[in-house]
Design an enzyme around this catalytic site. Structure first.
Site, short mmCIF file in Angstrom:
data_model
loop_
_atom_site.label_atom_id
_atom_site.label_comp_id
_atom_site.label_asym_id
_atom_site.label_seq_id
_atom_site.Cartn_x
_atom_site.Cartn_y
_atom_site.Cartn_z
N PHE A 40 1.59 59.66 -31.70
CA PHE A 40 2.24 59.23 -30.45
C PHE A 40 2.46 60.38 -29.49
CE2 PHE A 40 6.06 60.77 -32.49
CZ PHE A 40 6.99 61.00 -31.48
N LYS A 41 2.50 61.60 -29.99
CA LYS A 41 2.74 62.74 -29.11
C LYS A 41 1.64 62.90 -28.05
CE LYS A 41 6.36 63.88 -31.55
NZ LYS A 41 6.59 65.12 -32.26
N ASP A 42 0.45 62.36 -28.34
CA ASP A 42 -0.66 62.46 -27.37
C ASP A 42 -0.31 61.79 -26.05
OD1 ASP A 42 -2.46 63.79 -29.08
OD2 ASP A 42 -3.15 61.91 -29.96
#
Length: 467
Positions: A111-113
């Site tokens: 999800f950090k992308d």
């Protein structure tokens, strides 16, 4: 829009300056001076947009013209063109009233992308506009590092250094970071925990002279843009689910260790998104569950778990929530944070605890419960949860009423945490991009968890001058 520090000594700075400052110069965290309110009729219009169009509308409330509209749209399109799914963050129905929001379709399968692809492009945009080299520092419990490196590597005018806890991330997470052979990338494996890395990063950013002299910039979720970008997918998921579940409360269950992802949902709710419960899912490092239950925020003994990205004791975004809990009283926030520094805990009063319980529910998931949830859902629904998402699903089962709808944030692809999946006696196939990592050489330095050692390493990467 103006931004202010939670500690009150930084005021009236704009969006770009907020991005570049990262951690406020007074040691606090930057928040909007006033949270924009989105009326119901506007929400109805937003519900019909694509993910990219929605991101533009949400970002525009905070950018307020500092980036020309056409250039902001280009940044958004460029950032999300790297995702493998056309919806960017698709919502999948797993069973009645239970959905997952898949946040792992970006380049590093986490999800950090979603935030870091945008922030990396934004830093590159600013570097080109100003002509200055940007030196990025960050600490990671696993996913932020790979996403941050992927977001900025190869971009002119940017160098990056990432700290990760040696031996305390999954093998795939380690390989995603350390197989990058690039002179502008430095991976430091510290002999300690993520909290040690986060502490060092905050100490470096608190040295304002050093920070300004060498153009140090934050990639961690202390940077408000990280929160802002994550807010978008709450709006997107709510709109998709509410269409099919009219009249039902839509709750979110969020695996979180650093409080950034759940705070993004809190921000969306304060902007007017009619979200029901915000459920905080933690693992054995359950400081946040303890606070929501008892009103006491006190780090315990660090524990390595099956969900290593949440192996965090000190949640850096917690101060942002305190600011609103204390009715935007920066003096009160400063006093609490000073007490935390000296006494090692934060205690809120009875009235404040009642508000906390209105804002959040929480459940700490122990190891076997996490693994059992993975096995159960794989057997019953043929949907494979990564261990962090499994914590979110387990928290949903504990905190969600049967008549309510819940969206659990699926924060990573299960291939990133095969060590935990194998414990469930499940054999999974890896995406080709992950398979390829195992044949590549690694580039990293293993060092003590010490600020001076980190600075010594930075001198090589950033060519710091003693003058």
């Amino acid at each position: 829009m103006n931004f202010v520090s939670t500690r009150g000594k930084v005021n009236n700075i704009g969006f770009i300056e907020t991005v570049l400052m990262g951690l406020a110069n007074d040691g606090g965290l930057l928040v909007p001076e006033k949270i924009p309110q989105i009326p119901a009729e506007k929400l109805e219009a937003l519900s019909k947009l694509t993910y990219q169009e929605l991101a533009f509308e949400i970002f525009s409330y905070f950018v307020e013209g500092e980036i020309p509209e056409n250039e902001l749209k280009e940044l958004i399109e460029k950032s999300y063109s790297t995702f493998r799914h056309p919806e960017v963050t698709p919502v999948k129905k797993v069973k009645d009233n239970m959905f997952v929001l898949e946040l792992f379709h970006g380049p590093t399968f986490a999800f950090k992308d979603i935030a870091l692809q945008f922030l990396g492009n934004l830093y590159s945009y600013v570097s080109k506009k100003t002509g200055e080299t940007i030196h990025i520092l960050g600490a990671t419990s696993g996913d932020t590092g790979a996403s941050a490196i992927e977001g900025v590597r190869g971009k002119e005018g940017i160098r990056i250094c990432i700290l990760h806890p040696h031996g305390k991330v999954s093998k795939v997470q380690e390989l995603q970071m350390t197989t990058i052979d690039d002179q502008s990338v430095l991976n430091l494996a510290i002999k300690g925990t993520f909290d040690d890395g986060q502490r060092i990063i905050k100490e470096l950013f608190a040295d304002v002279d050093l920070k300004n002299k060498y153009h140090l910039r934050a990639i961690n979720s202390i940077n408000f843009v990280r929160i802002l970008a994550q807010t978008v997918y709450y709006f997107y998921a709510y709109f998709q689910v509410a269409k099919e579940n009219e009249g039902k409360n839509v709750n979110f269950s969020v695996p979180t260790g650093n409080f950034g992802d759940i705070f993004a949902g809190y921000l969306a709710k304060k902007m007017g998104l009619p979200v029901g419960k915000l459920i905080v899912a933690t693992n054995e490092n359950n400081i946040l569950e303890g606070f929501i239950r008892d009103g006491i925020y006190k780090p315990g003994e660090f524990q390595s778990t099956y969900s290593p990205s949440m192996d965090i004791q000190v949640a850096s975004n917690f101060e942002r929530y305190l600011y609103y809990l204390l009715k935007e009283d920066s003096k009160a926030v400063s006093e609490l944070m000073e007490n935390f520094k000296s006494e090692g805990k934060i205690v809120v009063n009875t009235e404040q605890l009642l508000q906390v319980k209105k804002d959040f529910a929480a459940h700490g998931v122990v190891g076997e419960e996490c693994l059992q949830t993975i096995s159960k859902y794989y057997e019953d629904t043929n949907y494979l949860l990564d261990p962090h998402t499994a914590c979110g699903v387990a928290a949903y089962e504990q905190c969600n009423d049967s008549h309510e709808v819940c969206v659990t944030l699926a924060t990573a692809h299960p291939a990133k945490f095969n060590e935990s999946i194998e414990r469930c006696e499940i054999k999974q196939s890896f995406p080709e991009q992950i398979n390829e990592l195992f044949n590549k050489p690694q580039f990293l330095e293993v060092i003590e968890a010490d600020k001076n050692e980190v600075v010594h390493q930075l001198e090589t990467l950033f060519r710091f001058s003693a003058n």
